[in-house]
Scaffold this active site. Structure first.
Site, PDB file in Angstrom:
ATOM      1  N   THR A  29      73.176  35.541   5.479  1.00  0.00           N
ATOM      2  CA  THR A  29      71.864  35.514   6.116  1.00  0.00           C
ATOM      3  C   THR A  29      71.877  34.580   7.328  1.00  0.00           C
ATOM      4  OG1 THR A  29      69.498  35.192   5.670  1.00  0.00           O
ATOM      5  CG2 THR A  29      70.992  33.595   4.690  1.00  0.00           C
ATOM      6  N   ILE A  31      72.034  32.356  10.652  1.00  0.00           N
ATOM      7  CA  ILE A  31      73.073  32.113  11.660  1.00  0.00           C
ATOM      8  C   ILE A  31      74.473  32.354  11.093  1.00  0.00           C
ATOM      9  CG2 ILE A  31      71.650  30.527  13.013  1.00  0.00           C
ATOM     10  CD1 ILE A  31      73.194  28.196  11.895  1.00  0.00           C
ATOM     11  N   TYR A 180      67.006  15.496   3.197  1.00  0.00           N
ATOM     12  CA  TYR A 180      67.620  16.486   4.084  1.00  0.00           C
ATOM     13  C   TYR A 180      68.311  15.780   5.257  1.00  0.00           C
ATOM     14  CZ  TYR A 180      68.189  20.343   7.387  1.00  0.00           C
ATOM     15  OH  TYR A 180      68.717  21.254   8.283  1.00  0.00           O
TER      16      TYR A 180
END
Length: 297
Positions: A29, A31, A180
């Site tokens: 999926t 990039i 993150y």
């Protein structure tokens, strides 16, 4: 206006990859898939390493159809489980003669708190630990395939991150955005450290920010964050545009002698001061080896 043109401009090169093997994580999926299509068009054998094999099989058909290259395969890889990573690496090491380009692309973003099969916080576990272990397990094969490249997909979010070496799994407190950013900073520090260890081997490393890309990774954003993303959508990249810097790092001939640097919009870019902290990079390296129970000198 010139800056915006550079931001959205596809990187153009006629460079071919005939006879080369490229391994891309998270290639079903976004990039990752668009990177697979581009590099398949250049003649490479593509190994799409994916967790969801149903989505992988659909993506495989797309990549073959869009590229006209039949030499594309899917393999199962769950970066949230070291047993899956080890099994995958064993398969690659026994079945493949070479891996010339490894693209550590898969990732999770600002997800609710969760743990991997090995007890790591999900974002540091998948985005850093999983790719750290995978790279380690494939290293001998990659060295034998030199000249070879290892590309780590990070994010500008690394600039807001710090490494909490005493609570790497965010067990004392969890902020999904901070976790993150920590994992994306870990990608940059890993790349720097790896470049030094690979000096003289013919294997070079690169780390990049793909841009703010319209991808499935947005799914864990809260409603306010999603609203903000829709407001800036005209300034975000499609997955094809977002793949360009990965492709640049994978094939640009002028990067053959570069290693350990950070890229954005198909050009060298500046990273944060924390991303250039070699002492922290070494501490993170040692902690990663300890947590994964490996010796990587």
């Amino acid at each position: 206006m010139q800056g915006l043109r550079n931001y959205f401009r596809p990187w153009s090169s006629a460079a071919k990859l005939d006879g080369k093997t490229v391994l891309i994580t998270g290639a079903n999926t976004g990039i990752g898939k668009d990177t697979a299509i581009d590099l398949a068009k250049r003649g490479a054998r593509i190994i799409m390493a994916c967790r969801d094999m149903k989505k992988a099989d659909a993506a495989l058909k797309e990549v073959i159809e869009a590229s006209g290259n039949q030499n594309v395969v899917t393999k199962n890889l769950d970066l949230a489980d070291s047993a899956s990573i080890r099994e995958f690496a064993q398969t690659i090491n026994s079945e493949e003669k070479q891996v010339n380009i490894l693209i550590n692309n898969a990732g999770v973003m600002v997800c609710p708190y969760g743990k991997t099969a090995d007890g790591f916080e999900m974002q540091i576990g998948v985005n850093h630990m999983g790719h750290f272990l995978l790279t380690f397990l494939l290293m001998d094969l990659i060295k034998r395939s030199s000249p070879a490249r290892i590309i780590n997909v990070s994010s500008m979010a690394h600039k807001w991150g710090s490494i909490n070496i005493d609570d790497i799994n965010s067990e004392k407190s969890y902020d999904k955005s901070r976790a993150y950013s920590q994992s994306k900073l870990a990608n940059v520090l890993f790349t720097r450290c790896l470049a030094k260890k690979l000096e003289g081997t013919g294997v070079t490393t690169y780390v990049l920010h793909p841009g703010v890309v319209q991808t499935e990774l947005w799914r864990h954003l809260n409603r306010v964050q999603q609203g903000a993303m829709w407001l800036i959508k005209p300034f975000t990249k499609t997955s094809v545009q977002g793949a360009q810097t990965t492709i640049y790092c994978a094939v640009a001939p002028e990067l053959e002698t570069e290693s350990g640097k950070y890229y954005s919009d198909c050009a060298p870019a500046s990273c944060s001061a924390a991303a250039m902290d070699d002492e922290m990079a070494k501490r993170l390296w040692d902690l990663s080896c300890q947590m994964l129970n490996i010796t990587w000198d």
